[in-house]
Design a protein around this motif. Structure first.
Motif, short mmCIF file in Angstrom:
data_model
loop_
_atom_site.label_atom_id
_atom_site.label_comp_id
_atom_site.label_asym_id
_atom_site.label_seq_id
_atom_site.Cartn_x
_atom_site.Cartn_y
_atom_site.Cartn_z
N LEU A 163 115.92 50.75 19.48
CA LEU A 163 114.70 51.35 18.96
C LEU A 163 113.60 50.33 18.73
N ALA A 164 113.80 49.10 19.23
CA ALA A 164 112.80 48.05 19.06
C ALA A 164 111.49 48.40 19.76
N GLU A 165 111.58 48.96 20.95
CA GLU A 165 110.35 49.30 21.69
C GLU A 165 109.49 50.28 20.90
N ALA A 166 110.10 51.33 20.38
CA ALA A 166 109.34 52.33 19.63
C ALA A 166 108.70 51.72 18.39
N ALA A 167 109.45 50.86 17.70
CA ALA A 167 108.93 50.24 16.48
C ALA A 167 107.75 49.33 16.77
N LEU A 168 107.87 48.50 17.81
CA LEU A 168 106.78 47.59 18.13
C LEU A 168 105.58 48.33 18.72
N ALA A 169 105.85 49.32 19.57
CA ALA A 169 104.76 50.06 20.20
C ALA A 169 103.92 50.83 19.19
N ALA A 170 104.48 51.15 18.03
CA ALA A 170 103.71 51.82 16.99
C ALA A 170 102.61 50.92 16.46
N LEU A 171 102.82 49.60 16.55
CA LEU A 171 101.81 48.64 16.11
C LEU A 171 101.05 48.04 17.28
N VAL A 172 101.74 47.83 18.40
CA VAL A 172 101.17 47.20 19.59
C VAL A 172 101.51 48.09 20.78
N PRO A 173 100.70 49.11 21.07
CA PRO A 173 101.06 50.09 22.12
C PRO A 173 101.38 49.48 23.47
N GLY A 174 100.71 48.40 23.83
CA GLY A 174 100.93 47.81 25.14
C GLY A 174 102.32 47.23 25.35
N ALA A 175 103.03 47.00 24.27
CA ALA A 175 104.37 46.41 24.39
C ALA A 175 105.34 47.33 25.12
N ALA A 176 105.11 48.63 25.05
CA ALA A 176 106.03 49.59 25.67
C ALA A 176 106.08 49.44 27.19
N GLY A 177 105.02 48.94 27.77
CA GLY A 177 104.97 48.80 29.23
C GLY A 177 105.55 47.50 29.75
N MET A 178 106.01 46.64 28.85
CA MET A 178 106.54 45.36 29.28
C MET A 178 107.94 45.51 29.88
N ARG A 179 108.23 44.70 30.91
CA ARG A 179 109.56 44.65 31.52
C ARG A 179 110.37 43.53 30.89
#
Length: 382
Positions: A163-179
């Motif tokens: 669930l790290a992606e969801a947690a970080l993307a809530a603050l930094v949306p662009g992180a979700a698109g990282m590979r």
């Protein structure tokens, strides 16, 4: 700020920018690699481990060294080739915005440290182990044609788990698109965060370099997310052990080669055979020979029978009685996700996977089975 204790003065340890937050969260602090670090929180090591596997754990890894390497002539190729004289990896071929794993080697082919290096367009960002940072920076200063800058005004966090992606993307949306192994800068409240999609747990996750002045603010913002919990060094160690990841100073050191450490995969073909960039790093002759012919021993997993963990330093024997040790445990402990003890050792190459060795524990020899690594399947985002 918290007062300096007699124990702090005795051990002469440094504090990260999150020291006061760790105390507020109830952490038990211990000296580690010259720093005061949280070994666990009130949740306890096992619960922290399982929380990271199931949700998301936040680790303070600000003790790690962050180093920038700039080409003096403005050509990134200059810095890449300089780094390749110390690191047997493909630095030159790393695309901008990407990160790779690498090793520093010595003249005997032993591992001086392991690191991550990222291409940031006009320079490289290196993240090295805390205990080796001074040595590594001195080594980098021997290179010609580059400028080496230790980063001292930023902290480093690791956010790990499914669930790290969801947690970080809530603050930094662009992180979700990282590979996996992307390394990019993203904005947060006017600050530049240096984010890589990587980690040391076998789970999906991120490492985030944060300006020191906002480190605690950003950590608190992540901990405010319902699925994020603070995690200490104890669970970090059991997580990386289950994931089959080596720890410098234990599973590898200046006397262990990359091949013995089962890290030959980090040395690509372009650095092995043919071409101007083959070899050229310290200890290349021995390392390349072992890559071609194999090493006499290699890091492999061990599954002890029963529930008793076998830890670092335990001798391993081929027989249930008599004989000389064939190996020594390098890392070991209880694997909460595995549900039993796990360990790693440099096992003689002629001993096959599935073979039973015997660990001498409290005067008794207990059977342990040689097994493949990792103990848990990785959950990286490909």
């Amino acid at each position: 700020m918290a007062e300096t204790t007699a124990e702090d003065r005795r051990t002469e340890t440094r504090r990260t920018g999150l020291y006061d937050l760790h105390l507020e969260l109830g952490a038990r602090m211990v000296p580690f690699a010259g720093w005061q670090m949280p070994v666990q929180y009130p949740m306890g090591v096992m619960a922290e481990h399982l929380h990271t596997r199931e949700k998301a754990g936040l680790f303070d890894v600000s003790h790690m060294g962050q180093v920038l390497v700039w080409p003096e002539d403005g050509r990134l190729e200059t810095a890449a080739l300089a780094l390749e004289s110390l690191i047997p990896a493909d630095v030159l071929g790393l695309p901008e915005g990407r990160q790779r794993y690498g090793l520093f080697t010595n003249d005997r082919g032993g591992v001086l440290d392991d690191l991550m290096f990222a291409n940031r367009g006009d320079h490289y960002l290196l993240v090295v182990n805390a205990a080796c940072a001074a040595q590594d920076i001195d080594l980098l200063h021997t290179l010609s044609g580059v400028r080496v800058e230790q980063v001292t005004d930023r902290g480093l966090l690791a956010l790990q788990g499914p669930l790290a992606e969801a947690a970080l993307a809530a603050l930094v949306p662009g992180a979700a698109g990282m590979r996996f192994m992307d390394s990019l800068a993203h904005g947060w409240e006017g600050e530049s965060l240096w984010i890589s999609r990587s980690g040391y747990t076998g789970e999906d996750g991120f490492e985030i370099s944060v300006p020191a002045a906002r480190l605690e603010d950003f950590a608190r913002a992540l901990l405010d997310r319902p699925d994020v919990a603070p995690i200490g060094l104890g669970a970090r160690d059991s997580l990386r052990l289950e994931a089959g990841m080596p720890l410098y100073g234990h599973d590898m050191d200046a006397e262990v080669t990359p091949v013995e450490a089962a890290l030959g995969w980090s040395i690509p073909k372009v650095r092995r055979t043919g071409g101007a960039r083959a070899g050229g790093f310290p200890g290349a002759e021995r390392v390349l020979d072992e890559l071609a012919a194999g090493a006499s021993a290699i890091r492999r997993g061990l599954r002890p029978e029963g529930r008793a963990p076998i830890r670092e330093g335990v001798a391993l024997y081929a027989e249930a009685a008599g004989g000389e040790p064939v190996a020594t445990v390098r890392s070991g402990g209880f694997g909460p996700s595995v549900g039993g003890p796990v360990a790693m050792a440099l096992i003689p190459a002629e001993i096959p996977e599935g073979a039973v060795l015997h660990a001498e524990l409290r005067g008794k020899r207990l059977p342990v089975r040689v097994t493949a690594l990792p103990f848990v399947s990785p959950n990286f985002k490909r």
